[in-house]
Design a protein around this motif. Structure first.
Motif, PDB file in Angstrom:
ATOM      1  N   ALA A   1       0.829  -1.202   0.000  1.00  0.00           N
ATOM      2  CA  ALA A   1       0.000   0.000   0.000  1.00  0.00           C
ATOM      3  C   ALA A   1       0.868   1.259   0.000  1.00  0.00           C
ATOM      4  CB  ALA A   1      -0.937  -0.003   1.206  1.00  0.00           C
ATOM      5  N   ILE A   2       1.948   1.237   0.776  1.00  0.00           N
ATOM      6  CA  ILE A   2       2.861   2.391   0.799  1.00  0.00           C
ATOM      7  C   ILE A   2       3.532   2.569  -0.552  1.00  0.00           C
ATOM      8  CG2 ILE A   2       5.041   3.257   1.751  1.00  0.00           C
ATOM      9  CD1 ILE A   2       4.213   2.078   4.450  1.00  0.00           C
ATOM     10  N   GLN A   3       4.092   1.506  -1.079  1.00  0.00           N
ATOM     11  CA  GLN A   3       4.847   1.605  -2.333  1.00  0.00           C
ATOM     12  C   GLN A   3       3.957   1.982  -3.508  1.00  0.00           C
ATOM     13  OE1 GLN A   3       6.611  -2.289  -2.222  1.00  0.00           O
ATOM     14  NE2 GLN A   3       7.987  -1.747  -0.541  1.00  0.00           N
ATOM     15  N   THR A   4       2.755   1.422  -3.554  1.00  0.00           N
ATOM     16  CA  THR A   4       1.821   1.778  -4.625  1.00  0.00           C
ATOM     17  C   THR A   4       1.355   3.218  -4.470  1.00  0.00           C
ATOM     18  OG1 THR A   4       1.048  -0.506  -4.728  1.00  0.00           O
ATOM     19  CG2 THR A   4      -0.337   1.159  -5.771  1.00  0.00           C
ATOM     20  N   GLY A   5       1.063   3.604  -3.244  1.00  0.00           N
ATOM     21  CA  GLY A   5       0.612   4.967  -2.989  1.00  0.00           C
ATOM     22  C   GLY A   5       1.654   6.014  -3.337  1.00  0.00           C
ATOM     23  N   LEU A   6       2.921   5.690  -3.107  1.00  0.00           N
ATOM     24  CA  LEU A   6       4.004   6.629  -3.426  1.00  0.00           C
ATOM     25  C   LEU A   6       4.199   6.777  -4.933  1.00  0.00           C
ATOM     26  CD1 LEU A   6       6.752   5.675  -0.809  1.00  0.00           C
ATOM     27  CD2 LEU A   6       5.343   7.731  -0.820  1.00  0.00           C
TER      28      LEU A   6
ATOM     29  N   ALA B   1       1.129  12.080  -1.656  1.00  0.00           N
ATOM     30  CA  ALA B   1       2.187  11.237  -1.108  1.00  0.00           C
ATOM     31  C   ALA B   1       3.468  11.320  -1.930  1.00  0.00           C
ATOM     32  CB  ALA B   1       1.711   9.783  -1.014  1.00  0.00           C
ATOM     33  N   LYS B   2       3.350  11.180  -3.246  1.00  0.00           N
ATOM     34  CA  LYS B   2       4.534  11.214  -4.106  1.00  0.00           C
ATOM     35  C   LYS B   2       5.217  12.569  -4.027  1.00  0.00           C
ATOM     36  CE  LYS B   2       6.097  10.265  -8.834  1.00  0.00           C
ATOM     37  NZ  LYS B   2       5.669   9.837 -10.198  1.00  0.00           N
ATOM     38  N   GLN B   3       4.430  13.640  -4.011  1.00  0.00           N
ATOM     39  CA  GLN B   3       4.989  14.988  -3.901  1.00  0.00           C
ATOM     40  C   GLN B   3       5.738  15.173  -2.587  1.00  0.00           C
ATOM     41  OE1 GLN B   3       1.994  18.050  -4.034  1.00  0.00           O
ATOM     42  NE2 GLN B   3       3.364  19.618  -3.234  1.00  0.00           N
ATOM     43  N   LEU B   4       5.147  14.668  -1.491  1.00  0.00           N
ATOM     44  CA  LEU B   4       5.811  14.755  -0.191  1.00  0.00           C
ATOM     45  C   LEU B   4       7.132  13.998  -0.191  1.00  0.00           C
ATOM     46  CD1 LEU B   4       3.058  14.297   2.561  1.00  0.00           C
ATOM     47  CD2 LEU B   4       4.826  16.051   2.533  1.00  0.00           C
TER      48      LEU B   4
ATOM     49  N   ALA C   1       4.766  11.124   4.338  1.00  0.00           N
ATOM     50  CA  ALA C   1       4.591  10.612   2.974  1.00  0.00           C
ATOM     51  C   ALA C   1       4.045   9.188   2.995  1.00  0.00           C
ATOM     52  CB  ALA C   1       5.916  10.656   2.220  1.00  0.00           C
ATOM     53  N   TYR C   2       4.553   8.357   3.908  1.00  0.00           N
ATOM     54  CA  TYR C   2       4.089   6.978   3.992  1.00  0.00           C
ATOM     55  C   TYR C   2       2.634   6.913   4.469  1.00  0.00           C
ATOM     56  CZ  TYR C   2       9.142   6.129   3.724  1.00  0.00           C
ATOM     57  OH  TYR C   2      10.463   6.126   3.347  1.00  0.00           O
ATOM     58  N   ALA C   3       2.300   7.755   5.445  1.00  0.00           N
ATOM     59  CA  ALA C   3       0.918   7.783   5.937  1.00  0.00           C
ATOM     60  C   ALA C   3      -0.034   8.254   4.842  1.00  0.00           C
ATOM     61  CB  ALA C   3       0.815   8.684   7.162  1.00  0.00           C
ATOM     62  N   TYR C   4       0.370   9.278   4.099  1.00  0.00           N
ATOM     63  CA  TYR C   4      -0.442   9.768   2.986  1.00  0.00           C
ATOM     64  C   TYR C   4      -0.614   8.682   1.925  1.00  0.00           C
ATOM     65  CZ  TYR C   4      -1.329  14.761   3.797  1.00  0.00           C
ATOM     66  OH  TYR C   4      -1.828  15.951   4.258  1.00  0.00           O
TER      67      TYR C   4
ATOM     68  N   VAL D   1      -0.678   5.378   2.116  1.00  0.00           N
ATOM     69  CA  VAL D   1      -1.660   4.354   2.477  1.00  0.00           C
ATOM     70  C   VAL D   1      -3.066   4.946   2.518  1.00  0.00           C
ATOM     71  CG1 VAL D   1      -2.344   2.650   4.200  1.00  0.00           C
ATOM     72  CG2 VAL D   1       0.078   3.116   3.818  1.00  0.00           C
ATOM     73  N   SER D   2      -3.206   6.119   3.112  1.00  0.00           N
ATOM     74  CA  SER D   2      -4.533   6.733   3.253  1.00  0.00           C
ATOM     75  C   SER D   2      -5.119   7.110   1.898  1.00  0.00           C
ATOM     76  CB  SER D   2      -4.433   7.964   4.156  1.00  0.00           C
ATOM     77  OG  SER D   2      -3.994   7.607   5.447  1.00  0.00           O
ATOM     78  N   GLU D   3      -4.264   7.517   0.970  1.00  0.00           N
ATOM     79  CA  GLU D   3      -4.752   7.829  -0.377  1.00  0.00           C
ATOM     80  C   GLU D   3      -5.160   6.561  -1.119  1.00  0.00           C
ATOM     81  OE1 GLU D   3      -2.280  12.023  -0.938  1.00  0.00           O
ATOM     82  OE2 GLU D   3      -1.565  10.197  -1.925  1.00  0.00           O
ATOM     83  N   GLN D   4      -4.445   5.479  -0.890  1.00  0.00           N
ATOM     84  CA  GLN D   4      -4.866   4.197  -1.454  1.00  0.00           C
ATOM     85  C   GLN D   4      -6.246   3.813  -0.919  1.00  0.00           C
ATOM     86  OE1 GLN D   4      -3.041   3.799  -4.221  1.00  0.00           O
ATOM     87  NE2 GLN D   4      -3.099   1.605  -3.764  1.00  0.00           N
ATOM     88  N   ASN D   5      -6.447   4.027   0.370  1.00  0.00           N
ATOM     89  CA  ASN D   5      -7.744   3.730   0.970  1.00  0.00           C
ATOM     90  C   ASN D   5      -8.846   4.581   0.348  1.00  0.00           C
ATOM     91  OD1 ASN D   5      -9.504   2.622   3.201  1.00  0.00           O
ATOM     92  ND2 ASN D   5      -9.602   4.805   3.698  1.00  0.00           N
ATOM     93  N   ALA D   6      -8.593   5.883   0.205  1.00  0.00           N
ATOM     94  CA  ALA D   6      -9.594   6.788  -0.366  1.00  0.00           C
ATOM     95  C   ALA D   6      -9.908   6.448  -1.813  1.00  0.00           C
ATOM     96  CB  ALA D   6      -9.098   8.227  -0.258  1.00  0.00           C
TER      97      ALA D   6
END
Length: 406
Positions: A171-176, A192-195, A215-218, A220-225
């Motif tokens: 989730a982190i790697q995909t989100g980034l 996330a990628k921008q951060l 960035a990591y928290a963003y 995962v949370s963006e993947q969720n959204a």
């Protein structure tokens, strides 16, 4: 107390209470009524008020497919509603109702069924039901928390937590790696990628830590959204806190995956205690029950990785939850985006700060984790309904879809 695998569920966002729970209920009801020619779902309370934004209707219709299903967002106030996330599922054949069942989505993807005993003693794997009891057992047996978990859990728990950790990393790697606009109509850009890639004027360690963790928290949370695959920890809306902390600490301190899996187990104990003795449902107790519990889980996990003793680990978890008391659940337009994504990042940083503070001051504390859990639960029950995942109060009331004040 149930197995810690109960707190970690790999699934699709954006909401464990509003999509994963109703999906589980729909799957069960459909299986029990294969003869139905159509289904009808009536959503009440928080499920009705934020169901469009959370995708509740989509989750139910997709689960019932190819059998047609009508979803009704009811404004009816049920006189004896046992949980704010209440829904009725109805089977229809020949144009007539043939079966009806009431479900409660109680948080973390779990459901309760009206008239059925679903939580039995046989499902419990821990005899202890408070952290005080757990600590007493560990001290009397001369064991640490990890050994306590090993004694109670089945042998396959480590394989399962390994899958959980892999899903969190994915989730982190995909989100980034992703950019673009999140669905829902708010035109929220992925950040996330921008951060993660932003060039900083300073290389101060504290600034780098904040950039990476957030960035990591963003991510995962963006993947969720975006309806991606995440892990409840303890919920979908708070799924970014624990992975962000663990991923950062593994990156910084070079912990093995096995060590991170152990930290997940420690975090799971604190999450399960919250689920057992309080709540992890934003509709029941506000965001303190989601982000607050996630922060306490992450702080406990960090404490374990820092080689803290049992008192220091408990104190880290207690600090983290205590300073989220009263946090409202007020998602704008019912979407798990604003302020939800940002809150995951802030809570991830607070988890690390809580763990650091616990190292210095654990001998001076007066409040236990059990006490703050009890306080959190009663604080949540005292909240006005508009501040408990209804999108009727707080930021959700102040902001319209066009960005103007209401």
């Amino acid at each position: 107390m149930k197995s810690i695998r109960d707190i970690y569920k790999i699934g699709t966002g954006p909401s464990s209470s509003h999509t994963m729970g109703p999906e589980a209920a729909a799957k069960l009801f459909k299986g029990e009524h294969p003869e139905a020619e159509a289904f009808r779902a009536i959503l009440y309370g928080s499920l009705s008020k934020t169901g469009k934004g959370h995708g509740t209707d989509r989750a139910i219709i997709q689960t019932m497919s190819p059998v047609p299903c009508e979803v009704v967002f009811s404004a009816e106030e049920l006189p004896e509603m046992k949980h704010p996330n209440t829904m009725d599922l109805i089977a229809v054949s020949g144009g007539e109702e043939t079966a009806r069942q009431r479900f409660y989505s109680i948080g973390g993807g779990d459901i309760r069924i009206e008239g059925r005993q679903t939580e039995t003693a046989e499902q419990d794997v821990y005899m202890e039901n408070s952290f005080a009891e757990i600590k007493q057992f560990c001290q009397c047996s001369y064991i640490d928390l990890l050994r306590y978990i090993e004694i109670n859990e089945a042998d396959d728990i480590w394989d399962y937590l390994g899958e959980v950790w892999q899903a969190m990393k994915n989730a982190i790697q995909t989100g980034l790696s992703k950019e673009g606009i999140l669905p829902g109509g708010l035109n929220i850009k992925r950040k996330a990628k921008q951060l993660y890639t932003k060039e900083l004027a300073t290389k101060h360690p504290e600034v780098i830590e904040c950039q990476r963790v957030c960035a990591y928290a963003y991510a995962v949370s963006e993947q969720n959204a975006d309806n991606g695959i995440i892990v409840t920890a303890p919920t979908c809306g708070s799924c970014g806190v624990l992975p962000a902390v663990l991923y950062y600490l593994q990156e910084k301190k070079h912990f093995t995956d096995d060590k991170i899996v152990n930290a997940l187990a420690i975090a799971g104990i604190f999450g399960e205690l919250a689920k057992k003795n309080a709540s992890v449902s934003g509709a029941e107790c506000g965001c303190q029950a989601e982000i607050g519990v996630a922060c306490s889980m992450a702080a406990a996990a960090a404490g374990y990785l820092f080689r803290y003793d049992i008192d220091q680990i408990e104190y880290a978890a207690e600090i983290a939850l205590e300073h989220h008391l009263g946090l409202t659940c007020d998602p704008i337009c019912g979407l798990v985006q604003v302020p939800c994504i940002e809150r995951n990042a802030v809570a991830a940083m607070r988890a690390l700060n809580s763990a650091n503070l616990a190292f210095f001051l654990s001998e001076t504390r007066r409040i236990s984790y059990d006490m703050v859990l009890k306080s959190m639960y009663h604080t949540g029950l005292d909240m006005k309904e508009s501040y408990r995942e209804t999108s009727e109060g707080g930021l959700a009331k102040a902001y319209s879809r066009r960005g103007t004040r209401r």
